[in-house]
Motif scaffolding. Sequence first.
Motif, PDB file in Angstrom:
ATOM      1  N   CYS A  21     -38.985  39.848 -33.437  1.00  0.00           N
ATOM      2  CA  CYS A  21     -39.177  39.506 -34.844  1.00  0.00           C
ATOM      3  C   CYS A  21     -37.869  38.933 -35.375  1.00  0.00           C
ATOM      4  O   CYS A  21     -36.809  39.097 -34.769  1.00  0.00           O
ATOM      5  CB  CYS A  21     -39.640  40.706 -35.650  1.00  0.00           C
ATOM      6  SG  CYS A  21     -38.487  42.061 -35.657  1.00  0.00           S
ATOM      7  N   VAL A  22     -37.951  38.260 -36.507  1.00  0.00           N
ATOM      8  CA  VAL A  22     -36.784  37.643 -37.122  1.00  0.00           C
ATOM      9  C   VAL A  22     -36.469  38.391 -38.410  1.00  0.00           C
ATOM     10  O   VAL A  22     -37.327  38.524 -39.282  1.00  0.00           O
ATOM     11  CB  VAL A  22     -37.028  36.146 -37.413  1.00  0.00           C
ATOM     12  CG1 VAL A  22     -35.843  35.537 -38.145  1.00  0.00           C
ATOM     13  CG2 VAL A  22     -37.301  35.392 -36.121  1.00  0.00           C
ATOM     14  N   VAL A  23     -35.234  38.877 -38.511  1.00  0.00           N
ATOM     15  CA  VAL A  23     -34.755  39.539 -39.719  1.00  0.00           C
ATOM     16  C   VAL A  23     -33.894  38.530 -40.465  1.00  0.00           C
ATOM     17  O   VAL A  23     -32.953  37.971 -39.894  1.00  0.00           O
ATOM     18  CB  VAL A  23     -33.944  40.803 -39.379  1.00  0.00           C
ATOM     19  CG1 VAL A  23     -33.299  41.386 -40.615  1.00  0.00           C
ATOM     20  CG2 VAL A  23     -34.831  41.829 -38.687  1.00  0.00           C
ATOM     21  N   SER A  24     -34.223  38.283 -41.734  1.00  0.00           N
ATOM     22  CA  SER A  24     -33.494  37.302 -42.541  1.00  0.00           C
ATOM     23  C   SER A  24     -32.768  37.984 -43.685  1.00  0.00           C
ATOM     24  O   SER A  24     -33.358  38.762 -44.431  1.00  0.00           O
ATOM     25  CB  SER A  24     -34.461  36.264 -43.124  1.00  0.00           C
ATOM     26  OG  SER A  24     -35.087  35.544 -42.100  1.00  0.00           O
ATOM     27  N   VAL A  56     -38.651  39.973 -43.041  1.00  0.00           N
ATOM     28  CA  VAL A  56     -38.876  40.179 -41.613  1.00  0.00           C
ATOM     29  C   VAL A  56     -40.110  39.355 -41.258  1.00  0.00           C
ATOM     30  O   VAL A  56     -41.133  39.457 -41.933  1.00  0.00           O
ATOM     31  CB  VAL A  56     -39.118  41.669 -41.281  1.00  0.00           C
ATOM     32  CG1 VAL A  56     -39.474  41.845 -39.812  1.00  0.00           C
ATOM     33  CG2 VAL A  56     -37.906  42.511 -41.655  1.00  0.00           C
ATOM     34  N   SER A  57     -39.998  38.531 -40.226  1.00  0.00           N
ATOM     35  CA  SER A  57     -41.111  37.687 -39.795  1.00  0.00           C
ATOM     36  C   SER A  57     -41.451  37.964 -38.339  1.00  0.00           C
ATOM     37  O   SER A  57     -40.558  38.079 -37.504  1.00  0.00           O
ATOM     38  CB  SER A  57     -40.764  36.203 -39.955  1.00  0.00           C
ATOM     39  OG  SER A  57     -40.511  35.903 -41.294  1.00  0.00           O
ATOM     40  N   CYS A  58     -42.737  38.043 -38.071  1.00  0.00           N
ATOM     41  CA  CYS A  58     -43.241  38.237 -36.712  1.00  0.00           C
ATOM     42  C   CYS A  58     -44.370  37.236 -36.497  1.00  0.00           C
ATOM     43  O   CYS A  58     -45.078  36.896 -37.445  1.00  0.00           O
ATOM     44  CB  CYS A  58     -43.798  39.643 -36.532  1.00  0.00           C
ATOM     45  SG  CYS A  58     -42.658  40.955 -36.973  1.00  0.00           S
ATOM     46  N   PHE A  59     -44.530  36.791 -35.267  1.00  0.00           N
ATOM     47  CA  PHE A  59     -45.600  35.825 -35.033  1.00  0.00           C
ATOM     48  C   PHE A  59     -46.284  36.065 -33.696  1.00  0.00           C
ATOM     49  O   PHE A  59     -45.720  36.659 -32.788  1.00  0.00           O
ATOM     50  CB  PHE A  59     -45.078  34.388 -35.108  1.00  0.00           C
ATOM     51  CG  PHE A  59     -44.208  33.996 -33.946  1.00  0.00           C
ATOM     52  CD1 PHE A  59     -44.766  33.393 -32.829  1.00  0.00           C
ATOM     53  CD2 PHE A  59     -42.846  34.243 -33.964  1.00  0.00           C
ATOM     54  CE1 PHE A  59     -43.978  33.039 -31.750  1.00  0.00           C
ATOM     55  CE2 PHE A  59     -42.048  33.894 -32.895  1.00  0.00           C
ATOM     56  CZ  PHE A  59     -42.617  33.290 -31.778  1.00  0.00           C
TER      57      PHE A  59
END
Length: 129
Positions: free
Chosen positions: A14-17, A64-67
Motif C-alpha cells: 500500500c502507499v502511505v502519503s 493510504v491507498s491500496c489497489f
Amino acid sequence: MDKTEKILREVSSCVVSTMDDNNFPVNVTLTKILERTGYATLFFYFDKHSNSVKNMKRTPRGSVSCFMEYSDRIETLNLKGTFTIEGDWKLHEIRESVEDAKKKLKYKEAVIVVFETMHYEFEVVNKLI
C-alpha cells in the motif's frame, strides 16, 4: 465481502502519503499493513527518524491507498484520515505483529503509526491493454 475489505485483505503493498514542509505529497510504499480493524483503523511500523514520521508529526492528515489489478481494470481504495505516532504500543491485539515487524525490519528506533480513516473513496479505472 465488500470491495474495501477484499482489497485490504488481498493487497501485497500500500502507499502511505504524507505532506512535506512545502505542502507537497510524499509517498512511501509499504509491503504490509501491520494490523487493522476493518478499514477504520490501520497500524503501521515505521522508523522513528524517517521523513514520513517527521511529516506526520508536523501535519497529521494524509492518506493510504491500496489497489488490486485485474486483466481489464485497476480498483483503488483511497483512505483519507489522520496519523498518530505511538512510541510504545501496549495493545494486546497487535503485540505479536509488532514483535514480528521488529525482527524483520530491524529499525534502531521504531514507532507504531495509527491511521484513523475519516473518509474513503473507491475508484475503478480501465486498463490500457
